[in-house]
Design a protein around this motif. Structure first.
Motif: not given
Length: 199
Positions: A116-133
């Motif tokens: 879940x995100x607070x914003x609606x992103x367009x398809x093909x939008x590139x993102x950097x994701x930082x994850x802590x397992x």
């Protein structure tokens, strides 16, 4: 069907829902994605620290497997030292402004992630994701592309991304995490079924 296709299908099949820490930043152009050698140079302090600790832990495990029985005392010392580092890692994570509100429910696999995100992103939008397992406290950096984003409720949106750049060691960590969570969920399911039958 090629080996690569089979591998991709395997990664997509093994996915799990779990809670973890996640942050994302928008990337404007594909050229902004760094080379693999530079993936760790622009991370947050938390991710950088976790990656260094994971690297040390992996090196320690390699050293332990090479010890002989005559070096068992040294091995025990290193095991205790490794446990100490692990405990410190968990403490650091908890002290870096981490609370229950920082955790996000995600659906993750070795090929991508949905959350879940607070914003609606367009398809093909590139993102950097930082994850802590969680609970492993392993920090992962991935570059991803939005494949779906839709409104759900309370101003929230469900966003799905596929990884377009991810180190294989990080992908392996995600897959191990998925198997670990699935095994735990399966044990809980069997235990609940057993209790229900007894009642």
């Amino acid at each position: 069907m090629s080996d690569k296709t089979l591998e991709n299908e395997r990664r997509e099949y093994f996915r799990v829902k779990n809670w973890m820490i996640i942050n994302q930043d928008i990337i404007d152009n594909i050229e902004d994605i760094p080379q693999f050698d530079d993936l760790t140079t622009i991370n947050s302090p938390r991710i950088t620290l976790l990656q260094e600790l994971t690297k040390l832990e992996n090196e320690n495990q390699a050293y332990l497997t090479s010890l002989t029985e005559k070096q068992s005392q040294l091995g025990n010392y290193l095991l205790n030292l490794n446990k100490k580092v692990e405990l410190l890692t968990h403490f650091v994570i908890q002290s870096l402004n981490t609370n229950q509100d920082d955790l996000t429910e995600v659906d993750i696999s070795g090929g991508g992630i949905r959350y879940r995100t607070n914003e609606l992103y367009p398809v093909d939008q590139l993102m950097k994701i930082e994850i802590v397992l969680v609970p492993e406290c392993i920090g992962i950096v991935a570059y991803a592309r939005v494949v779906d984003s839709r409104a759900i409720d309370n101003g929230q949106h469900e966003t799905a991304l596929i990884f377009v750049k991810l180190k294989e060691t990080d992908r392996d960590a995600i897959i191990r995490h998925v198997f670990k969570v699935q095994s735990k969920q399966l044990r809980m399911h069997k235990k609940n079924n057993s209790n229900n039958q007894q009642n």
